[in-house]
Each structure stands twice: as structure tokens, then as C-alpha cells.
Design an enzyme around this catalytic site. Structure first.
Site, PDB file in Angstrom:
ATOM      1  N   ASN A  77      25.024  41.567  43.011  1.00  0.00           N
ATOM      2  CA  ASN A  77      25.962  42.178  43.548  1.00  0.00           C
ATOM      3  C   ASN A  77      25.419  43.559  43.846  1.00  0.00           C
ATOM      4  O   ASN A  77      26.272  44.502  43.973  1.00  0.00           O
ATOM      5  CB  ASN A  77      27.388  42.219  42.440  1.00  0.00           C
ATOM      6  CG  ASN A  77      27.250  43.093  41.454  1.00  0.00           C
ATOM      7  OD1 ASN A  77      26.062  43.503  41.029  1.00  0.00           O
ATOM      8  ND2 ASN A  77      28.114  43.378  40.529  1.00  0.00           N
ATOM      9  N   LYS A 128      20.238  47.070  42.980  1.00  0.00           N
ATOM     10  CA  LYS A 128      19.636  46.078  41.888  1.00  0.00           C
ATOM     11  C   LYS A 128      18.669  45.321  42.762  1.00  0.00           C
ATOM     12  O   LYS A 128      18.789  45.240  44.199  1.00  0.00           O
ATOM     13  CB  LYS A 128      21.013  44.909  41.683  1.00  0.00           C
ATOM     14  CG  LYS A 128      21.760  45.816  40.703  1.00  0.00           C
ATOM     15  CD  LYS A 128      22.961  44.943  40.208  1.00  0.00           C
ATOM     16  CE  LYS A 128      23.791  45.397  39.039  1.00  0.00           C
ATOM     17  NZ  LYS A 128      24.889  44.443  38.655  1.00  0.00           N
ATOM     18  N   HIS A 157      24.903  48.642  40.591  1.00  0.00           N
ATOM     19  CA  HIS A 157      25.687  49.053  39.328  1.00  0.00           C
ATOM     20  C   HIS A 157      26.208  50.462  39.428  1.00  0.00           C
ATOM     21  O   HIS A 157      25.523  51.524  40.080  1.00  0.00           O
ATOM     22  CB  HIS A 157      24.674  48.778  38.125  1.00  0.00           C
ATOM     23  CG  HIS A 157      25.479  49.513  36.855  1.00  0.00           C
ATOM     24  ND1 HIS A 157      26.317  48.898  35.846  1.00  0.00           N
ATOM     25  CD2 HIS A 157      25.174  50.828  36.111  1.00  0.00           C
ATOM     26  CE1 HIS A 157      26.421  49.674  35.232  1.00  0.00           C
ATOM     27  NE2 HIS A 157      25.690  51.034  35.160  1.00  0.00           N
ATOM     28  N   GLU A 191      24.138  56.472  30.184  1.00  0.00           N
ATOM     29  CA  GLU A 191      23.086  55.702  31.005  1.00  0.00           C
ATOM     30  C   GLU A 191      22.270  56.394  31.765  1.00  0.00           C
ATOM     31  O   GLU A 191      21.142  56.349  31.793  1.00  0.00           O
ATOM     32  CB  GLU A 191      24.020  54.998  32.239  1.00  0.00           C
ATOM     33  CG  GLU A 191      24.724  53.986  31.396  1.00  0.00           C
ATOM     34  CD  GLU A 191      25.756  53.104  32.272  1.00  0.00           C
ATOM     35  OE1 GLU A 191      26.416  52.168  31.732  1.00  0.00           O
ATOM     36  OE2 GLU A 191      25.905  53.344  33.582  1.00  0.00           O
ATOM     37  N   TYR A 216      22.020  46.531  28.996  1.00  0.00           N
ATOM     38  CA  TYR A 216      23.171  45.873  28.868  1.00  0.00           C
ATOM     39  C   TYR A 216      23.733  45.352  27.627  1.00  0.00           C
ATOM     40  O   TYR A 216      24.206  44.519  27.519  1.00  0.00           O
ATOM     41  CB  TYR A 216      23.012  44.525  29.912  1.00  0.00           C
ATOM     42  CG  TYR A 216      23.172  44.906  31.438  1.00  0.00           C
ATOM     43  CD1 TYR A 216      24.301  45.401  31.956  1.00  0.00           C
ATOM     44  CD2 TYR A 216      22.092  44.823  32.359  1.00  0.00           C
ATOM     45  CE1 TYR A 216      24.399  45.602  33.320  1.00  0.00           C
ATOM     46  CE2 TYR A 216      22.150  45.155  33.597  1.00  0.00           C
ATOM     47  CZ  TYR A 216      23.502  45.513  34.025  1.00  0.00           C
ATOM     48  OH  TYR A 216      23.494  45.734  35.548  1.00  0.00           O
TER      49      TYR A 216
HETATM   50  P1  CMP Z   1      27.354  45.583  36.311  1.00  0.00           P
HETATM   51  O1  CMP Z   1      28.070  46.614  36.708  1.00  0.00           O
HETATM   52  O2  CMP Z   1      25.875  45.788  36.514  1.00  0.00           O
HETATM   53  O3  CMP Z   1      27.596  45.478  34.804  1.00  0.00           O
HETATM   54  C1  CMP Z   1      27.448  43.958  34.167  1.00  0.00           C
HETATM   55  C2  CMP Z   1      26.951  42.923  35.240  1.00  0.00           C
HETATM   56  O4  CMP Z   1      26.859  41.790  34.810  1.00  0.00           O
HETATM   57  C3  CMP Z   1      27.934  43.162  36.418  1.00  0.00           C
HETATM   58  O5  CMP Z   1      27.618  44.106  37.228  1.00  0.00           O
HETATM   59  C4  CMP Z   1      27.530  41.516  37.227  1.00  0.00           C
HETATM   60  O6  CMP Z   1      26.450  41.674  38.017  1.00  0.00           O
HETATM   61  C5  CMP Z   1      27.180  40.855  36.115  1.00  0.00           C
HETATM   62  N1  CMP Z   1      27.967  39.696  35.979  1.00  0.00           N
HETATM   63  C6  CMP Z   1      27.402  38.538  35.839  1.00  0.00           C
HETATM   64  N2  CMP Z   1      28.165  37.651  35.861  1.00  0.00           N
HETATM   65  C7  CMP Z   1      29.444  38.137  35.493  1.00  0.00           C
HETATM   66  C8  CMP Z   1      30.757  37.778  34.925  1.00  0.00           C
HETATM   67  N3  CMP Z   1      31.016  36.428  34.868  1.00  0.00           N
HETATM   68  N4  CMP Z   1      31.461  38.770  34.849  1.00  0.00           N
HETATM   69  C9  CMP Z   1      31.378  40.136  34.809  1.00  0.00           C
HETATM   70  N5  CMP Z   1      30.106  40.598  35.198  1.00  0.00           N
HETATM   71  C10 CMP Z   1      29.114  39.602  35.380  1.00  0.00           C
END
Ligand code: CMP
Length: 140
Positions: free
Chosen positions: A114, A11, A117, A128, A51
Site C-alpha cells: 500500500n 514502501k 506507512h 518510530e 511491526y
Molecule cells: P502499515 O501502516 O504499514 O501498518 C501495518 C501494515 O500491515 C499495513 O500498513 C498494511 O500494509 C499491512 N497489512 C497487510 N494485511 C493487512 C490487513 N489484513 N489489515 C491491516 N493491515 C494489513
């Protein structure tokens, strides 16, 4: 155990901090192999489509803004039980909950930023992967 392919994104928080190599080392040392990879900038439409399942969540707009804020590395990872293995190596979505030794514990800034993904199921992995790669771009 089965040989699987999963989809992974490095990311914008990680590319911004020049951590691409560090993330890849952790994935490779965890037993996964990169079989397709490209560095791209997602536009709004591509990020929203990826998403779409989170469209009604309160964090959706911020998530799309974050994912379009800089380059990402999209990739296909192959290995034994690759979907579950990748999720183990990444750690919990929120770095505050992630185990020691995981990518998110070591590198992530927040639940949004974070660092990585990873697909949550084999079925979603196929969806995906096809969202970003043609079959002829995947070389095992
Ligand atoms: P990802 O695995 O990319 O899938 C959805 C993303 O939403 C997740 O990782 C997080 O980085 C992001 N995200 C942001 N806020 C939240 C939240 N409150 N709960 C879950 N995912 C979140």
C-alpha cells in the site's frame, strides 16, 4: 493547530515502480516538509521490530517479507498537525477504501503493498522516528 513531526515510509512496491518522487510530491503539496530521509533495505530483524505490535496478526510474516523485499525510504515529515495530515494524504490502509486524491487510491497495489506507512499517533511517531533516526539527522 500544532507543528508536529511524524514518521513515514515509502514502501517497496513504490520504490520498485519508481514512484518515490510522486509520493513526495503528494506529501509536499499536502503541506508536509521532509526534515529527515534515507533510502535503506530493512533486514528481517529491523522489520520485525518495527511491526512488533502486529506480531500476532495473521498477516505479520507476509508483511515482514514484503517490507524486506526491496528498498524503502524512511523519513520524518514536519507540518501543522503532521500525524493526522499525513494520514489524510495517505488515505485508508486498504486502497479499495481510500478516498480519491489520496496516495493509496492513486498508487497502492493492495492492502499489503500500500505504498506508504504513516504513524498513527504523536506518541508512536516519536517511537518510530527514534527507531530509524538520531536527533542530529533531523534537520528542520
Ligand atoms: P502499515 O501502516 O504499514 O501498518 C501495518 C501494515 O500491515 C499495513 O500498513 C498494511 O500494509 C499491512 N497489512 C497487510 N494485511 C493487512 C490487513 N489484513 N489489515 C491491516 N493491515 C494489513
Amino acid at each position: 493547530m500544532a507543528l508536529e513531526r511524524t514518521f513515514s515510509i515509502i514502501k517497496p512496491d513504490a520504490t520498485r515502480r519508481n514512484l518515490t518522487g510522486k509520493v513526495l510530491t503528494m506529501l509536499e503539496e499536502g503541506g508536509l516538509r521532509v526534515v529527515a530521509q534515507k533510502r535503506v533495505e530493512l533486514d528481517q530483524e529491523k522489520a520485525e521490530g518495527f511491526y512488533a505490535v502486529h506480531k500476532e496478526r495473521p498477516f505479520f510474516n507476509d508483511l515482514v517479507a514484503f517490507m524486506t523485499s526491496g528498498p524503502v525510504v524512511v523519513q520524518v515529515l514536519e507540518g501543522e498537525d503532521a500525524v493526522a495530515r499525513n494520514r489524510e494524504i495517505m488515505g485508508a490502509t486498504d486502497p479499495a477504501d481510500a478516498d480519491e486524491g489520496t496516495i493509496r487510491k492513486a498508487l497502492a497495489e493492495s492492502i499489503e503493498a500500500n505504498s506508504v506507512h504513516g504513524s498513527d499517533s504523536l506518541e508512536n511517531a516519536a517511537i518510530e522516528i527514534a527507531y530509524f533516526f538520531n536527533e542530529n539527522e533531523i534537520v528542520g
